[in-house]
Design a protein around this motif. Structure first.
Motif, short mmCIF file in Angstrom:
data_model
loop_
_atom_site.label_atom_id
_atom_site.label_comp_id
_atom_site.label_asym_id
_atom_site.label_seq_id
_atom_site.Cartn_x
_atom_site.Cartn_y
_atom_site.Cartn_z
N SER A 124 -41.91 3.25 39.46
CA SER A 124 -43.12 2.81 38.75
C SER A 124 -43.04 1.32 38.47
O SER A 124 -42.00 0.69 38.68
CB SER A 124 -43.25 3.58 37.42
OG SER A 124 -42.21 3.19 36.54
N VAL A 125 -44.15 0.78 37.99
CA VAL A 125 -44.15 -0.63 37.59
C VAL A 125 -43.08 -0.89 36.54
O VAL A 125 -42.34 -1.87 36.61
CB VAL A 125 -45.54 -1.03 37.05
CG1 VAL A 125 -45.50 -2.42 36.44
CG2 VAL A 125 -46.58 -0.98 38.15
N ILE A 126 -42.99 0.00 35.56
CA ILE A 126 -42.03 -0.18 34.48
C ILE A 126 -40.60 -0.10 34.99
O ILE A 126 -39.75 -0.92 34.64
CB ILE A 126 -42.26 0.86 33.36
CG1 ILE A 126 -43.62 0.65 32.71
CG2 ILE A 126 -41.16 0.77 32.31
CD1 ILE A 126 -43.79 -0.68 32.01
N SER A 127 -40.30 0.89 35.82
CA SER A 127 -38.92 1.06 36.28
C SER A 127 -38.46 -0.12 37.12
O SER A 127 -37.33 -0.60 36.98
CB SER A 127 -38.76 2.37 37.05
OG SER A 127 -39.60 2.41 38.19
N TYR A 128 -39.33 -0.62 37.99
CA TYR A 128 -38.95 -1.79 38.79
C TYR A 128 -38.89 -3.05 37.92
O TYR A 128 -38.06 -3.94 38.16
CB TYR A 128 -39.94 -1.99 39.94
CG TYR A 128 -39.57 -1.20 41.18
CD1 TYR A 128 -38.41 -1.49 41.89
CD2 TYR A 128 -40.38 -0.16 41.63
CE1 TYR A 128 -38.06 -0.76 43.03
CE2 TYR A 128 -40.05 0.57 42.77
CZ TYR A 128 -38.89 0.26 43.46
OH TYR A 128 -38.55 0.98 44.59
N SER A 129 -39.74 -3.13 36.91
CA SER A 129 -39.68 -4.28 36.01
C SER A 129 -38.40 -4.26 35.20
O SER A 129 -37.78 -5.31 34.97
CB SER A 129 -40.90 -4.28 35.07
OG SER A 129 -42.09 -4.51 35.80
N ASN A 130 -37.99 -3.07 34.76
CA ASN A 130 -36.72 -2.96 34.06
C ASN A 130 -35.57 -3.43 34.94
O ASN A 130 -34.68 -4.17 34.50
CB ASN A 130 -36.48 -1.51 33.64
CG ASN A 130 -37.28 -1.12 32.40
OD1 ASN A 130 -37.99 -1.94 31.82
ND2 ASN A 130 -37.18 0.13 32.01
N LEU A 131 -35.58 -2.97 36.19
CA LEU A 131 -34.53 -3.37 37.12
C LEU A 131 -34.53 -4.89 37.29
O LEU A 131 -33.47 -5.52 37.30
CB LEU A 131 -34.74 -2.69 38.47
CG LEU A 131 -33.73 -3.05 39.57
CD1 LEU A 131 -32.32 -2.64 39.16
CD2 LEU A 131 -34.12 -2.39 40.89
N GLY A 132 -35.71 -5.47 37.41
CA GLY A 132 -35.80 -6.91 37.55
C GLY A 132 -35.23 -7.65 36.35
O GLY A 132 -34.51 -8.66 36.51
N SER A 133 -35.49 -7.16 35.16
CA SER A 133 -34.97 -7.81 33.96
C SER A 133 -33.46 -7.72 33.88
O SER A 133 -32.79 -8.66 33.45
CB SER A 133 -35.60 -7.19 32.71
OG SER A 133 -36.97 -7.48 32.65
N ILE A 134 -32.91 -6.59 34.29
CA ILE A 134 -31.45 -6.43 34.29
C ILE A 134 -30.82 -7.40 35.29
O ILE A 134 -29.84 -8.08 34.99
CB ILE A 134 -31.06 -4.98 34.64
CG1 ILE A 134 -31.51 -4.05 33.51
CG2 ILE A 134 -29.56 -4.85 34.85
CD1 ILE A 134 -31.53 -2.58 33.88
N LEU A 135 -31.40 -7.48 36.48
CA LEU A 135 -30.88 -8.39 37.50
C LEU A 135 -30.99 -9.85 37.02
O LEU A 135 -30.08 -10.65 37.23
CB LEU A 135 -31.65 -8.20 38.81
CG LEU A 135 -31.37 -6.89 39.55
CD1 LEU A 135 -32.43 -6.64 40.61
CD2 LEU A 135 -29.98 -6.93 40.19
N ALA A 136 -32.11 -10.17 36.37
CA ALA A 136 -32.28 -11.53 35.85
C ALA A 136 -31.24 -11.83 34.79
O ALA A 136 -30.68 -12.93 34.74
CB ALA A 136 -33.69 -11.70 35.29
#
Length: 316
Positions: A124-136
């Protein structure tokens, strides 16, 4: 008023990037109101969004875990969510909340595993956004950008991955890309001033002074027609707006108008929300701007009066 301003719509940036001391000092020396770092120079962590509103979660145990997360009780939330996942291992919402908890607790490894589980069971948008924040948060900027782009592929108009991408592009000094995305954000939500201030800052750092002026003016004029009971809500009138406009006008040697907005901001410090730091920091920035202005216009008496006011604040 700038051409095209009628299409301005906004949303504020949750994601705020960590700066080196050099970058922070550069922004403060330019006296432009920062969006990505607060006025006192304090760094901000990457916020991470979990599942969202409690009403979206039916299970009472999971709702309680989500509530604890949103109240900042990350350890308590994790202690609730982990046993829940043992009984419901394929619940993507639970993994999403757990990823956010681990991220906030600084355990990037566990946060990554939970985020990937959430994507595995229900991308979902949220799950991929969460992943992006962790990677950042781990410093993997290119991979984070890729995760946010995947989130956008799922919903091109969802503000979360866009605003997070803005911050990453700002962090790597790709200001033209940050500007382009901010204009997209401005078309999503017309009710939040953070986007205007963010866009103005990005324009200023590209030396697009007249465009930044137009953005600040448009939002302030728009707020003048906003009902008073809405004007002072979160995202409405901010001290950042008149302060930023005053600095842009000062840079362009529009001294009379710059003075007006510096003084207007000072008059608002007792009633308007101080978004990033204390009201005195805003007052200090306005006084510094006025000192520079009166030095330029050779108004010694006014300059000395403002210097005295600035000294009192600095002594507090």
């Amino acid at each position: 008023m700038c051409s095209g301003c009628g299409s301005f719509m906004i949303v504020f940036l949750w994601l705020a990037c960590n700066f080196s001391e050099e970058k922070t000092q550069t922004i403060l020396q330019n006296k432009q109101t920062p969006i990505f770092v607060d006025l006192a120079g304090q760094n901000w962590q990457y916020p991470i969004s979990s599942i969202g509103e409690e009403k979206e979660i039916m299970d009472p145990e999971l709702r309680e875990g989500n509530r604890q997360y949103h109240e900042g009780e990350y350890k308590k939330s994790a202690e609730i969510i982990i046993p829940y996942i043992e009984e419901h291992p394929e619940d993507p919402n639970a993994h999403s909340i757990l990823a956010a908890c681990f991220f906030r607790l600084g355990d990037f490894s566990q946060a990554m595993k939970a985020a990937q589980k959430s994507i595995e069971y229900a991308p979902s948008v949220i799950s991929y956004s969460n992943l992006g924040s962790i990677l950042a948060g781990q410093g993997s900027i290119e991979r984070a950008i890729d995760a946010y782009q995947k989130a956008r592929e799922m919903d091109s108009k969802h503000f979360l991955p866009i605003r997070n991408l803005v911050t990453l592009y700002y962090r790597i000094e790709n200001l033209s890309q940050a500007e382009e995305l901010l204009y997209e954000l401005i078309k999503i939500d017309p009710t939040d001033s953070y986007g205007y201030v963010s866009l103005g800052q990005v324009l200023v750092e590209q030396k697009k002074w007249t465009e930044a002026e137009a953005v600040y003016r448009f939002r302030l004029e728009d707020l003048n027609t906003t009902p008073s009971d809405e004007r002072f809500l979160a995202g409405g009138l901010m001290l950042d707006l008149p302060l930023a406009l005053a600095n842009v006008l000062l840079h362009q040697k529009k001294y009379d108008e710059a003075e007006h907005y510096f003084i207007e901001m000072l008059s608002l410090t007792d009633t308007v929300q101080a978004t990033w730091t204390t009201p005195n920091i805003y007052r200090k920035k306005a006084y510094i701007g006025l000192v520079e202005l009166y030095m330029a216009t050779k108004e010694k008496e006014k300059e000395q009066k403002i210097r005295q006011a600035l000294k009192k604040i600095q002594e507090q």
